[in-house]
Design a protein around this motif. Structure first.
Motif, mmCIF file in Angstrom:
data_model
loop_
_atom_site.group_PDB
_atom_site.id
_atom_site.type_symbol
_atom_site.label_atom_id
_atom_site.label_comp_id
_atom_site.label_asym_id
_atom_site.label_seq_id
_atom_site.Cartn_x
_atom_site.Cartn_y
_atom_site.Cartn_z
ATOM 1 N N GLN A 26 -14.519 1.458 -1.003
ATOM 2 C CA GLN A 26 -13.409 1.189 -1.921
ATOM 3 C C GLN A 26 -12.530 0.045 -1.412
ATOM 4 O O GLN A 26 -12.052 -0.787 -2.199
ATOM 5 C CB GLN A 26 -12.565 2.451 -2.110
ATOM 6 C CG GLN A 26 -13.249 3.547 -2.915
ATOM 7 C CD GLN A 26 -12.281 4.656 -3.294
ATOM 8 O OE1 GLN A 26 -11.128 4.404 -3.641
ATOM 9 N NE2 GLN A 26 -12.760 5.895 -3.243
ATOM 10 N N ASP A 46 -11.576 4.756 2.609
ATOM 11 C CA ASP A 46 -12.962 4.646 2.154
ATOM 12 C C ASP A 46 -13.391 3.184 2.270
ATOM 13 O O ASP A 46 -12.874 2.318 1.563
ATOM 14 C CB ASP A 46 -13.074 5.127 0.708
ATOM 15 C CG ASP A 46 -14.504 5.154 0.206
ATOM 16 O OD1 ASP A 46 -15.172 4.095 0.229
ATOM 17 O OD2 ASP A 46 -14.965 6.220 -0.242
ATOM 18 N N PRO A 88 -5.917 1.019 -7.989
ATOM 19 C CA PRO A 88 -6.181 2.316 -7.371
ATOM 20 C C PRO A 88 -7.261 2.198 -6.301
ATOM 21 O O PRO A 88 -8.331 1.626 -6.547
ATOM 22 C CB PRO A 88 -6.671 3.176 -8.547
ATOM 23 C CG PRO A 88 -6.225 2.442 -9.777
ATOM 24 C CD PRO A 88 -6.271 0.994 -9.415
ATOM 25 N N VAL A 89 -6.999 2.740 -5.125
ATOM 26 C CA VAL A 89 -7.972 2.652 -4.037
ATOM 27 C C VAL A 89 -7.618 3.662 -2.952
ATOM 28 O O VAL A 89 -6.448 3.924 -2.681
ATOM 29 C CB VAL A 89 -8.004 1.219 -3.435
ATOM 30 C CG1 VAL A 89 -6.627 0.822 -2.910
ATOM 31 C CG2 VAL A 89 -9.048 1.085 -2.346
ATOM 32 N N ASP A 90 -8.643 4.233 -2.351
ATOM 33 C CA ASP A 90 -8.489 5.069 -1.164
ATOM 34 C C ASP A 90 -8.784 4.166 0.035
ATOM 35 O O ASP A 90 -9.935 3.784 0.272
ATOM 36 C CB ASP A 90 -9.467 6.245 -1.209
ATOM 37 C CG ASP A 90 -9.344 7.167 0.002
ATOM 38 O OD1 ASP A 90 -8.650 6.792 0.979
ATOM 39 O OD2 ASP A 90 -9.943 8.251 -0.012
ATOM 40 N N ARG A 104 -3.862 5.823 -4.109
ATOM 41 C CA ARG A 104 -5.010 6.591 -4.613
ATOM 42 C C ARG A 104 -4.804 7.077 -6.046
ATOM 43 O O ARG A 104 -5.750 7.174 -6.812
ATOM 44 C CB ARG A 104 -5.272 7.785 -3.699
ATOM 45 C CG ARG A 104 -5.903 7.415 -2.363
ATOM 46 C CD ARG A 104 -6.068 8.621 -1.461
ATOM 47 N NE ARG A 104 -4.775 9.194 -1.081
ATOM 48 C CZ ARG A 104 -4.633 10.231 -0.272
ATOM 49 N NH1 ARG A 104 -5.704 10.839 0.221
ATOM 50 N NH2 ARG A 104 -3.432 10.697 0.036
ATOM 51 N N SER A 105 -3.553 7.367 -6.404
ATOM 52 C CA SER A 105 -3.287 7.972 -7.711
ATOM 53 C C SER A 105 -3.129 6.924 -8.804
ATOM 54 O O SER A 105 -2.104 6.235 -8.872
ATOM 55 C CB SER A 105 -2.022 8.833 -7.639
ATOM 56 O OG SER A 105 -1.662 9.287 -8.928
ATOM 57 N N GLN A 106 -4.111 6.831 -9.686
ATOM 58 C CA GLN A 106 -4.005 5.883 -10.787
ATOM 59 C C GLN A 106 -2.895 6.282 -11.753
ATOM 60 O O GLN A 106 -2.182 5.413 -12.281
ATOM 61 C CB GLN A 106 -5.332 5.783 -11.542
ATOM 62 C CG GLN A 106 -5.275 4.767 -12.676
ATOM 63 C CD GLN A 106 -6.642 4.373 -13.190
ATOM 64 O OE1 GLN A 106 -7.667 4.776 -12.632
ATOM 65 N NE2 GLN A 106 -6.677 3.580 -14.251
ATOM 66 N N SER A 153 2.502 4.423 -4.767
ATOM 67 C CA SER A 153 2.622 5.319 -5.918
ATOM 68 C C SER A 153 3.863 6.187 -5.878
ATOM 69 O O SER A 153 4.284 6.726 -6.903
ATOM 70 C CB SER A 153 1.377 6.210 -6.014
ATOM 71 O OG SER A 153 1.241 6.995 -4.841
ATOM 72 N N THR A 198 0.843 -1.197 0.000
ATOM 73 C CA THR A 198 0.000 0.000 0.000
ATOM 74 C C THR A 198 0.879 1.248 0.000
ATOM 75 O O THR A 198 2.042 1.221 0.384
ATOM 76 C CB THR A 198 -0.938 0.023 1.225
ATOM 77 O OG1 THR A 198 -0.159 0.204 2.424
ATOM 78 C CG2 THR A 198 -1.734 -1.269 1.320
#
Length: 255
Positions: A63, A60, A55-57, A36-38, A13, A10
């Protein structure tokens, strides 16, 4: 042909997470990079064929649930999870920013716990499951303006060690990683000296070696670790005076 082991990273990015993802991919792992940033994840995927992206937050819940279902559908099981995503916000004691505490704890603590809960069942399907959680050396000593960040890292350190105790009779190996200052986009915002600063590639290599050797706890670099532990051996009143002096010096350096 043997299927490569699956490693989820995790916060992959940029910075340390990105370097960890590349380190594992270069050593033959199937890496799943989450952030989070694709756009940044797409750049990472272009660097090595052994990296998938998702991509995932992680703060959330919906998500995270969708990402968990996707991981299960794609891979069936996870062999290694490295929970590295985190943030740092400094606060002012005279006017504590509650929002900074909420944001910091949401990602540094609550998201780590949520990911652990969601992905532990997938780890338990592996023959040699490992969960690594990235904390920080910051919780070893009271640094100025670090009330939110340091407290979050103290919390996640305790969580990790307690989790290891409760999973002691299971195959899941729980590892605690506590780096010092690593050169990342997050630390590049710091406006104070960072002793024994390490490059992200160097830090990722240390983490990889430690995990492959089955270490339960990694604190690095050694010089910073020893310095902080020596400070903690001082009488409490002296330790407090030293911490306050360091905080004042840091403030003068920012002016």
């Amino acid at each position: 042909m043997q299927t490569p082991s699956v490693c989820v990273v995790t916060g992959a990015s940029s910075g340390l997470g990105r370097a960890i993802a590349l380190q594992f991919a270069q050593n033959g792992w199937q890496v799943v990079a989450l952030a989070r940033s694709q756009a940044l994840l797409e750049q990472l995927r272009l660097e090595h064929t052994g990296i998938d992206i998702l991509p995932v937050d992680l703060t959330d819940a919906a998500q995270l649930a969708a990402a968990t279902a996707e991981l299960s559908a794609r891979y069936g099981q996870l062999d290694q999870v490295i929970l590295n995503a985190g943030t740092c916000e400094y606060v002012e004691a005279e006017n504590l920013d509650l929002g900074a505490f909420e944001r910091t704890f949401r990602l540094n603590v609550q998201a780590v716990v949520a990911c652990t809960k969601a992905w532990l069942p997938l780890l338990q399907l592996s023959a040699a499951p490992r969960l690594a959680i990235v904390s920080s050396l910051a919780h070893l000593f009271p640094f100025g303006r670090a009330e939110a960040y340091g407290a979050s890292k103290a919390a996640i350190t305790y969580f990790t060690e307690s989790l290891r105790v409760d999973l002691a009779d299971t195959p899941v190996q729980v590892c605690l990683i506590e780096p010092g200052f690593v050169d990342t986009p997050l630390t590049q915002k710091n406006d104070f000296p960072m002793p024994f600063l390490l490059g992200s590639t160097d830090a990722a290599s240390r983490i990889y070696r430690a995990l492959m050797h089955g270490k339960l706890r990694l604190q690095f670099p050694l010089r910073l670790t020893l310095s902080l532990k020596l400070l903690n051996l001082c009488p409490y009143g002296l330790r407090q005076k030293l911490a306050a002096r360091m905080a004042r010096q840091a403030k003068r350096g920012q002016q």
